[in-house]
Write an enzyme that holds these catalytic residues in place. Structure first.
Site: not given
Ligand code: PGA
Length: 253
Positions: A173, A232-233, A211, A167, A96, A11-13, A98
């Site tokens: 994050g 994500g990251g 994470s 999640e 998600h 997930n590049w966000k 967010e």
């Molecule tokens: P993260 O994000 O791996 O940076 O914690 C995961 C996500 O929000 O899909």
């Protein structure tokens, strides 16, 4: 029973650029080989066309990060499942945290989005998860069950065609990953809830996200109900993402 193939989705966000995407995808294509798992990247909408051509002929599937709950029309700024299909999108993230947190998406909206995706033949990756406050109040199970129930209800019997991602919001994050035991416990709850809705619950990929990184992926992926990761990251760094993909092989061996 044959071993179910795992899924690692990046997930590049809101990250990337034409140049950075090209470099990342080139490194991923060179390093991924014949992966033991399914692989996808969920990219920002303006880059769907670019990434569609960058992943063509590779084992990397294209994903989007959001979709409208409506089919078409006067919804400025939104994109429909039909538009995503035009770019070969196979997966779309819905709900998600967010989106729920910063864009006010309710369970009902998330369920409608998942329904649109299912109807269009795009696999929704339905994200559920509790906040730290909810966990500390002992509400984790109630929250994730409520979030998943809304989607199951609106799925029109197509529950088994979804992917579900657990999640925990406090792990996203933050570098604070859920322990494999914490994640497995919630995944078992979700699996049981799916089993009450479909005979094919065992085939619904249940991803863990929050994470996940090259160091902790193997332990998480070794849990019986963790069928992959939403990353994500670490999906923005080719070497890290490739190590997570490789970790599925260790688990399956
Ligand atoms: P993260 O994000 O791996 O940076 O914690 C995961 C996500 O929000 O899909």
């Amino acid at each position: 029973m044959t071993q179910k193939q795992k899924l690692i989705a990046g997930n590049w966000k809101m990250n990337g650029s034409l140049e950075a995407n090209a470099a990342l995808l080139q490194a991923l294509r060179e390093g991924v080989g014949q992966p033991a798992c399914a692989v996808a990247v969920a990219v920002p909408a303006p880059y769907l066309a670019q990434v569609q051509s960058l992943v063509a002929g590779s084992p990397i599937a294209l994903g989007a990060q959001d979709v409208s709950q409506h089919a078409a029309g006067a919804f400025t700024g939104e994109m429909s499942t039909a538009m995503l299909r035009d770019f070969g999108v196979r997966y779309v993230l819905v709900g998600h945290s967010e989106r729920r947190q910063y864009h006010g998406e309710t369970d009902v909206v998330v369920a409608a989005k998942a329904g649109q995706a299912l109807a269009a033949g795009i696999t929704p990756v339905v994200c559920v998860g509790e906040t730290l406050e909810e966990r500390e109040a002992g509400q984790t199970e109630v929250v994730v069950r409520r979030q998943l129930a809304a989607v199951i209800e609106a799925s029109g019997g197509a529950v088994a065609d979804m992917v579900v991602a657990y999640e925990p919001v406090w792990a996203i994050g933050t570098g604070r990953t859920a322990t494999p035991e914490q994640a497995q416990a919630v995944h078992a709850v979700l699996r049981a809830q799916l089993a009450a809705a479909t005979e094919r619950a065992a085939h619904v990929p249940l991803l863990y996200g929050g994470s996940m990184n090259a160091a902790n992926a193997a332990q998480l992926l070794a849990q019986p109900d963790i069928d992959g990761g939403l990353v994500g990251g670490a999906s923005l760094k080719a070497a890290d993402f490739l190590q997570i993909i490789a970790a599925t092989q260790t688990v399956q061996a």
